[in-house]
Scaffold this active site. Structure first.
Site, mmCIF file in Angstrom:
data_model
loop_
_atom_site.group_PDB
_atom_site.id
_atom_site.type_symbol
_atom_site.label_atom_id
_atom_site.label_comp_id
_atom_site.label_asym_id
_atom_site.label_seq_id
_atom_site.Cartn_x
_atom_site.Cartn_y
_atom_site.Cartn_z
ATOM 1 N N THR A 72 0.841 -1.070 -0.432
ATOM 2 C CA THR A 72 0.078 -0.103 -0.130
ATOM 3 C C THR A 72 0.930 1.292 0.115
ATOM 4 O O THR A 72 0.128 2.663 -0.662
ATOM 5 C CB THR A 72 -1.096 0.125 0.647
ATOM 6 O OG1 THR A 72 -1.766 -1.104 1.054
ATOM 7 C CG2 THR A 72 -1.861 1.036 0.786
ATOM 8 N N LYS A 75 1.707 -12.320 8.058
ATOM 9 C CA LYS A 75 0.399 -11.512 7.446
ATOM 10 C C LYS A 75 0.072 -11.888 6.709
ATOM 11 O O LYS A 75 0.647 -12.753 5.346
ATOM 12 C CB LYS A 75 1.285 -10.020 6.960
ATOM 13 C CG LYS A 75 -0.236 -8.858 6.261
ATOM 14 C CD LYS A 75 0.442 -8.093 4.789
ATOM 15 C CE LYS A 75 -0.837 -7.654 4.825
ATOM 16 N NZ LYS A 75 -0.233 -6.664 4.347
ATOM 17 N N TYR A 129 5.296 -12.003 5.262
ATOM 18 C CA TYR A 129 3.908 -11.523 4.610
ATOM 19 C C TYR A 129 3.770 -12.008 3.348
ATOM 20 O O TYR A 129 4.686 -13.024 2.014
ATOM 21 C CB TYR A 129 4.398 -10.249 4.444
ATOM 22 C CG TYR A 129 3.634 -9.222 3.480
ATOM 23 C CD1 TYR A 129 2.037 -9.480 2.727
ATOM 24 C CD2 TYR A 129 3.497 -8.082 2.795
ATOM 25 C CE1 TYR A 129 0.734 -9.682 1.711
ATOM 26 C CE2 TYR A 129 3.856 -7.801 1.484
ATOM 27 C CZ TYR A 129 1.503 -8.128 1.477
ATOM 28 O OH TYR A 129 0.632 -7.529 0.765
ATOM 29 N N ILE A 178 -3.606 -6.549 9.217
ATOM 30 C CA ILE A 178 -2.413 -5.019 8.546
ATOM 31 C C ILE A 178 -2.986 -4.242 7.829
ATOM 32 O O ILE A 178 -3.786 -5.672 6.381
ATOM 33 C CB ILE A 178 -0.667 -6.149 8.024
ATOM 34 C CG1 ILE A 178 -0.163 -6.677 9.795
ATOM 35 C CG2 ILE A 178 -0.319 -5.128 7.388
ATOM 36 C CD1 ILE A 178 0.871 -6.939 8.717
#
Length: 300
Positions: free
Chosen positions: A49, A165, A137, A207
């Protein structure tokens, strides 16, 4: 869950940019203050992001340094340090540790499609090279490579690999990890729409893209879920549901940067190959923001 140091709503923070695409550090600092005030439980900087693929090495360092300095210990800072080059991931992780980040977020290597053994060796090499808490992640929709739960569990035996994540949105997969991983290994949702379900099963946080726009409500949802207050958690999530979905109406972070700009917190700058949100989606996103009780600073 008390053994997990970082819990709750962790914002995958956007990277403010000027119209010419240059970093807007002043807005970035203000944005961190905004999140502290609104109750965000942690700042994840220079992730997907945060447009990590299009910031250069020096900018990446600068954003980590600025986030740590601006947060000033008020909330944890998790630095995105992932790369599809193990050497680069190590270099970024070393910088993050030296800058004072509380943890690193290391994405599954993308494009070069490593095997499960390659993924294990990659993350182990990073963990052995730098003593910083490392959060894995997994986002196979972007990376193509998908780290299997069995590989995650092997990595969970390494002391400074402290969590994952999971952005697959697969609740069964997340619950499997919760059942089999060490108690102090954190399982974070990386999918806002299914985050509440994972939290109620024992997940440690999210997250979140949505937290850029509705940080207070995301924090409240997490707190209610941790307390076992299903009614309050569902009520918060009901207000957020359209945002969870519509912030992905085009590729992230295009919609969320537009939304945060409508709140008057940043400009609308993006870097190519990302382009501004299509006009036809503006009203859709305004309505989603309204349902979440978000005030727009910019009138229609």
């Amino acid at each position: 869950m008390d053994n997990v140091a970082i819990k709750g709503s962790l914002v995958a923070i956007v990277t403010p940019m000027h119209e010419n695409g240059e970093l807007d550090l002043e807005r970035f600092q203000s944005l961190i203050d905004f999140h502290v005030t609104e109750g965000t439980d942690g700042i994840v900087v220079v992730g997907t992001t945060g447009e990590s693929p299009t910031v250069d090495f020096e900018e990446h360092h600068l954003l980590i340094k600025t986030a740590v300095e601006q947060a000033a210990g008020r909330v944890p800072v998790i630095a995105g340090t992932g790369a599809n080059s193990t050497r680069e991931a190590i270099d970024l992780s070393i910088y993050a540790k030296n800058a004072g980040a509380d943890a690193s977020l290391s994405v599954v290597p993308y494009y070069n499609k490593p095997t499960q053994e390659g993924l294990y060796q990659h993350f182990r090499a990073v963990a052995e090279a730098v003593d910083i808490p490392q959060i894995l992640y997994n986002v196979p929709g972007r990376t193509v490579a998908d780290i299997a739960n069995d590989t995650v569990l092997r990595l969970a035996q390494i002391p400074n690999i402290v969590g994952i994540k999971d952005a697959t949105g697969d609740i069964g997969r997340g619950f499997d990890l919760l059942c089999r991983a060490p108690e102090d290994f954190a399982i974070y949702s990386g999918d806002d729409a299914s985050a509440l379900a994972l939290l109620l099963l024992g997940g440690h946080g999210v997250i979140s893209v949505t937290a850029n726009v509705a940080p207070k409500l995301m924090h409240e949802m997490c707190i209610a879920a941790f307390a076992g207050d299903l009614a309050a958690a569902r009520a918060a999530n009901r207000k957020l549901l359209r945002l969870h979905l519509d912030l992905f109406i085009e590729a992230n972070p295009i919609p969320v940067k537009w939304a945060v700009a409508q709140m008057g917190l940043i400009g609308e700058g993006l870097r190519l190959p990302l382009t501004p949100l299509s006009n036809r989606y503006h009203q859709t996103l305004r309505e989603a923001m309204s349902e979440a009780g978000i005030d727009l600073a910019i009138s229609v």
